[in-house]
Motif scaffolding. Structure first.
Motif, mmCIF file in Angstrom:
data_model
loop_
_atom_site.group_PDB
_atom_site.id
_atom_site.type_symbol
_atom_site.label_atom_id
_atom_site.label_comp_id
_atom_site.label_asym_id
_atom_site.label_seq_id
_atom_site.Cartn_x
_atom_site.Cartn_y
_atom_site.Cartn_z
ATOM 1 N N HIS A 127 0.790 -1.136 0.167
ATOM 2 C CA HIS A 127 0.110 -0.124 -0.046
ATOM 3 C C HIS A 127 0.906 1.183 0.089
ATOM 4 C CE1 HIS A 127 -2.958 3.073 1.246
ATOM 5 N NE2 HIS A 127 -3.868 2.165 0.714
ATOM 6 N N PRO A 128 0.646 2.058 -0.971
ATOM 7 C CA PRO A 128 1.637 3.399 -1.090
ATOM 8 C C PRO A 128 1.825 4.178 0.268
ATOM 9 C CG PRO A 128 0.101 3.331 -2.900
ATOM 10 C CD PRO A 128 -0.388 2.189 -1.806
ATOM 11 N N ASP A 129 0.742 4.184 1.051
ATOM 12 C CA ASP A 129 0.874 5.020 2.291
ATOM 13 C C ASP A 129 1.655 4.137 3.433
ATOM 14 O OD1 ASP A 129 -2.858 5.809 2.151
ATOM 15 O OD2 ASP A 129 -1.007 6.623 1.374
ATOM 16 N N VAL A 130 2.209 2.917 3.260
ATOM 17 C CA VAL A 130 2.906 2.291 4.317
ATOM 18 C C VAL A 130 4.232 1.882 3.785
ATOM 19 C CG1 VAL A 130 1.073 1.896 5.830
ATOM 20 C CG2 VAL A 130 1.517 0.088 4.122
ATOM 21 N N SER A 131 4.291 1.617 2.407
ATOM 22 C CA SER A 131 5.444 0.927 1.816
ATOM 23 C C SER A 131 6.396 1.894 1.311
ATOM 24 C CB SER A 131 4.982 0.207 0.612
ATOM 25 O OG SER A 131 6.165 -0.512 0.148
ATOM 26 N N ASP A 132 7.700 1.327 1.444
ATOM 27 C CA ASP A 132 8.929 2.133 1.059
ATOM 28 C C ASP A 132 9.285 1.813 -0.384
ATOM 29 O OD1 ASP A 132 9.034 3.712 3.535
ATOM 30 O OD2 ASP A 132 10.263 2.098 4.394
ATOM 31 N N ASP A 133 8.818 0.605 -0.779
ATOM 32 C CA ASP A 133 9.207 0.261 -2.251
ATOM 33 C C ASP A 133 8.822 1.201 -3.230
ATOM 34 O OD1 ASP A 133 9.143 -0.989 -4.788
ATOM 35 O OD2 ASP A 133 8.994 -3.080 -3.655
ATOM 36 N N PRO A 134 9.574 1.639 -4.161
ATOM 37 C CA PRO A 134 9.770 2.589 -4.955
ATOM 38 C C PRO A 134 8.398 2.171 -6.194
ATOM 39 C CG PRO A 134 11.652 1.541 -5.481
ATOM 40 C CD PRO A 134 11.115 1.095 -4.140
ATOM 41 N N ASP A 135 8.044 0.920 -6.225
ATOM 42 C CA ASP A 135 7.235 0.334 -7.248
ATOM 43 C C ASP A 135 5.857 -0.053 -6.188
ATOM 44 O OD1 ASP A 135 8.865 0.680 -9.375
ATOM 45 O OD2 ASP A 135 9.973 -1.287 -9.025
ATOM 46 N N ALA A 136 5.829 0.412 -5.037
ATOM 47 C CA ALA A 136 4.669 0.030 -4.351
ATOM 48 C C ALA A 136 3.337 0.173 -5.006
ATOM 49 C CB ALA A 136 4.838 0.695 -3.139
ATOM 50 N N GLU A 137 3.248 1.620 -5.393
ATOM 51 C CA GLU A 137 1.674 1.580 -6.146
ATOM 52 C C GLU A 137 1.478 0.826 -7.403
ATOM 53 O OE1 GLU A 137 -0.766 5.710 -7.950
ATOM 54 O OE2 GLU A 137 1.487 5.868 -7.166
ATOM 55 N N GLU A 138 2.546 0.736 -8.270
ATOM 56 C CA GLU A 138 2.168 -0.199 -9.420
ATOM 57 C C GLU A 138 1.819 -1.540 -8.853
ATOM 58 O OE1 GLU A 138 1.557 0.572 -12.322
ATOM 59 O OE2 GLU A 138 1.553 -1.425 -13.250
ATOM 60 N N LYS A 139 2.543 -2.206 -7.898
ATOM 61 C CA LYS A 139 2.542 -3.652 -7.317
ATOM 62 C C LYS A 139 1.064 -3.690 -6.536
ATOM 63 C CE LYS A 139 7.164 -4.716 -6.613
ATOM 64 N NZ LYS A 139 8.296 -5.023 -5.927
ATOM 65 N N PHE A 140 0.470 -2.448 -6.076
ATOM 66 C CA PHE A 140 -0.653 -2.589 -5.449
ATOM 67 C C PHE A 140 -1.836 -2.582 -6.241
ATOM 68 C CE2 PHE A 140 -4.218 -0.019 -3.648
ATOM 69 C CZ PHE A 140 -4.704 -0.547 -2.592
ATOM 70 N N LYS A 141 -1.608 -1.820 -7.205
ATOM 71 C CA LYS A 141 -2.593 -1.835 -8.462
ATOM 72 C C LYS A 141 -2.876 -3.095 -9.011
ATOM 73 C CE LYS A 141 -2.234 3.063 -9.658
ATOM 74 N NZ LYS A 141 -1.954 4.044 -10.622
ATOM 75 N N LYS A 142 -1.704 -3.933 -9.215
ATOM 76 C CA LYS A 142 -1.703 -5.230 -9.932
ATOM 77 C C LYS A 142 -2.426 -6.215 -9.188
ATOM 78 C CE LYS A 142 2.331 -4.694 -12.851
ATOM 79 N NZ LYS A 142 3.796 -5.157 -13.062
ATOM 80 N N ALA A 143 -2.045 -6.067 -7.845
ATOM 81 C CA ALA A 143 -2.814 -7.021 -6.835
ATOM 82 C C ALA A 143 -4.355 -6.844 -6.805
ATOM 83 C CB ALA A 143 -1.820 -6.725 -5.580
ATOM 84 N N LYS A 144 -4.489 -5.607 -6.775
ATOM 85 C CA LYS A 144 -5.858 -5.216 -6.623
ATOM 86 C C LYS A 144 -6.895 -5.713 -8.155
ATOM 87 C CE LYS A 144 -9.134 -1.649 -5.430
ATOM 88 N NZ LYS A 144 -9.588 -2.109 -4.529
ATOM 89 N N THR A 145 -6.271 -5.629 -8.967
ATOM 90 C CA THR A 145 -6.628 -6.145 -10.212
ATOM 91 C C THR A 145 -6.926 -7.370 -10.378
ATOM 92 O OG1 THR A 145 -5.984 -4.202 -11.411
ATOM 93 C CG2 THR A 145 -6.630 -6.113 -12.586
ATOM 94 N N ALA A 146 -5.791 -7.997 -9.750
ATOM 95 C CA ALA A 146 -5.853 -9.704 -9.927
ATOM 96 C C ALA A 146 -6.812 -10.206 -8.803
ATOM 97 C CB ALA A 146 -4.337 -10.127 -9.604
ATOM 98 N N LYS A 147 -7.056 -9.694 -7.849
ATOM 99 C CA LYS A 147 -7.941 -10.034 -7.014
ATOM 100 C C LYS A 147 -9.469 -9.937 -7.335
ATOM 101 C CE LYS A 147 -9.704 -7.409 -3.861
ATOM 102 N NZ LYS A 147 -11.045 -6.589 -3.685
ATOM 103 N N GLU A 148 -9.665 -8.699 -8.014
ATOM 104 C CA GLU A 148 -11.054 -8.379 -8.486
ATOM 105 C C GLU A 148 -11.445 -9.391 -9.774
ATOM 106 O OE1 GLU A 148 -10.883 -3.593 -8.036
ATOM 107 O OE2 GLU A 148 -10.546 -4.533 -9.824
ATOM 108 N N VAL A 149 -10.552 -9.903 -10.459
ATOM 109 C CA VAL A 149 -10.901 -10.731 -11.392
ATOM 110 C C VAL A 149 -11.059 -12.222 -10.693
ATOM 111 C CG1 VAL A 149 -9.833 -12.106 -13.377
ATOM 112 C CG2 VAL A 149 -9.605 -9.521 -13.334
ATOM 113 N N LEU A 150 -10.039 -12.661 -9.992
ATOM 114 C CA LEU A 150 -10.341 -13.872 -9.482
ATOM 115 C C LEU A 150 -11.114 -14.267 -8.464
ATOM 116 C CD1 LEU A 150 -6.225 -14.798 -9.136
ATOM 117 C CD2 LEU A 150 -7.873 -15.097 -11.194
ATOM 118 N N THR A 151 -11.822 -13.185 -7.885
ATOM 119 C CA THR A 151 -12.813 -13.280 -6.999
ATOM 120 C C THR A 151 -14.314 -13.181 -7.498
ATOM 121 O OG1 THR A 151 -12.740 -11.029 -6.198
ATOM 122 C CG2 THR A 151 -11.554 -12.871 -4.979
ATOM 123 N N ASP A 152 -14.097 -12.947 -8.928
ATOM 124 C CA ASP A 152 -15.670 -12.851 -9.442
ATOM 125 C C ASP A 152 -15.758 -14.222 -10.277
ATOM 126 O OD1 ASP A 152 -17.099 -12.422 -12.092
ATOM 127 O OD2 ASP A 152 -17.493 -10.322 -11.161
#
Length: 384
Positions: free
Chosen positions: A32-57
């Motif tokens: 999550h961009p608010d807690v992570s120091d990873d420079p790619d955190a926002e992109e990884k967070f978005k990917k995880a959210k997209t993956a979850k939305e598809v796989l739980t539908d």
């Protein structure tokens, strides 16, 4: 985005909704961009959210598994036009399935992707997942049937929040993204007309409501893992590898839907005295040389007590006899299999003087010049 959605969340392709949600929550805590120091955190967070939305539908996950990652992503980018055209050839020949030609299967894909007219999404009741486990029993238990207690660890509705995912009395508001519908709708113009694409609302995750606080016990999922002791009714005659279904003992359903079922695969342990083939049983019985020569009545142990077996005179070692209806009960049918008994003539390892004299006379009466001390019984054994 070239990664597979399953790989993004680090779950297997047969992962349950609960496993996917848990993996997503872990990704949120890490990226999550608010807690992570990873420079790619926002992109990884978005990917995880997209993956979850598809796989739980359910509908989107089926389409994703059918099409593969790249074609699914392209279908979402380009809309129904490219998805539909792919049905004739761009989806690996799927158009030839089902006897409906390319447009028959293309319509199925449209139904999955656009909700099928019935409305997809997570805001409708959904039956809980079926769970699987195994149970070992012995052959006697399979013969008579048995009631067994079994400890299982399974997902259950969180008692602290009653499965709602938030504590009772938590402040809430209507989701401004979907206006409380739990879904967002996009209208697209295609050669087939206007198509409506319905997707689970990303902000409220299909709830239609946003809550100020999530349940600390279940992390907002409404489900926790708990130990349960269940009683399993194993019917007489069950075979190794067969599965029993326990209705409603699986994962809890969503929004009031029924629980899934628990599938119990039965393993029947080997028996030291009996072998099983279908509903028939096989065993061995030792007899003496005089019993084989003169005949006798012997006792045979079965899985349901002791029975008598008539041994006729002149029986040969290795001969097999059938005891009708002394095998396994036929599952969900009347009757039983048979018990097959193979007799083995046992040669004594030592003889007293009278026994040796009697066998010498037996040999002489048959016109054989045999010294008992020089391996008479070995020769008898070899001839059998």
């Amino acid at each position: 985005m070239t990664e597979d959605f399953y790989d993004i969340l680090g779950v297997s392709r047969d992962a349950s909704d609960e496993e996917i949600q848990q993996a997503y929550r872990e990704a949120v805590r890490e990226y999550h961009p608010d807690v992570s120091d990873d420079p790619d955190a926002e992109e990884k967070f978005k990917k995880a959210k997209t993956a979850k939305e598809v796989l739980t539908d359910d509908e989107k996950r089926r389409m994703y598994d059918q099409m593969g990652h790249e074609q699914f992503v392209e279908a979402e980018k380009r809309g129904a036009t490219d998805s539909g055209r792919g049905g004739a050839g761009g989806m690996g020949g799927m158009g030839g399935m089902g006897g409906g030609g390319p447009f028959g299967d293309m319509q199925d894909i449209f139904d999955q992707f656009f909700g099928g007219g019935g409305g997809g999404g997570r805001n409708r009741p959904r039956q809980g997942q079926d769970l699987k486990t195994s149970l070992e029993i012995d052959l006697e238990e399979a013969y008579h049937g048995v009631e067994k207690q079994m400890d299982v660890r399974r997902p259950e509705q969180c008692s602290d929040c009653d499965g709602r995912g938030h504590p009772p009395g938590t402040d809430s508001q209507t989701c401004p993204e979907c206006n409380g519908q739990g879904q967002t709708t996009t209208v697209q113009q295609t050669p087939f007309g206007r198509m409506q694409s319905r997707q689970t609302c990303r902000r409220c995750e299909g709830e239609g409501t946003i809550y100020e606080e999530t349940c600390s016990t279940c992390g907002g999922n409404g489900v926790v893992r708990a130990d349960a002791t269940l009683t399993v009714e194993v019917p007489a005659g069950i075979r190794d590898g067969q599965t029993l279904r326990m209705d409603g003992e699986g994962a809890p359903g969503e929004r009031g839907a029924r629980n899934g079922d628990l599938l119990v695969e039965i393993s029947v342990a080997d028996h030291p005295d009996f072998e099983r083939e279908g509903d028939d049983l096989y065993t061995n019985a030792p007899i003496s040389f005089p019993q084989a020569v003169f005949g006798d009545t012997i006792q045979i142990d079965t899985l349901d007590g002791t029975v008598e077996l008539e041994i006729p005179d002149g029986t040969q070692s290795g001969e097999q006899f059938r005891l009708r209806k002394k095998g396994m009960p036929r599952l969900q049918r009347r009757g039983q299999g048979n018990l097959y008994v193979q007799v083995q003539v046992v040669t004594p390892e030592s003889l007293n003087a009278d026994q040796k004299e009697a066998l010498e006379q037996f040999a002489e009466a048959g016109g054989e010049e045999i010294e008992v001390e020089q391996g008479f019984f070995d020769k008898i054994r070899d001839s059998l």
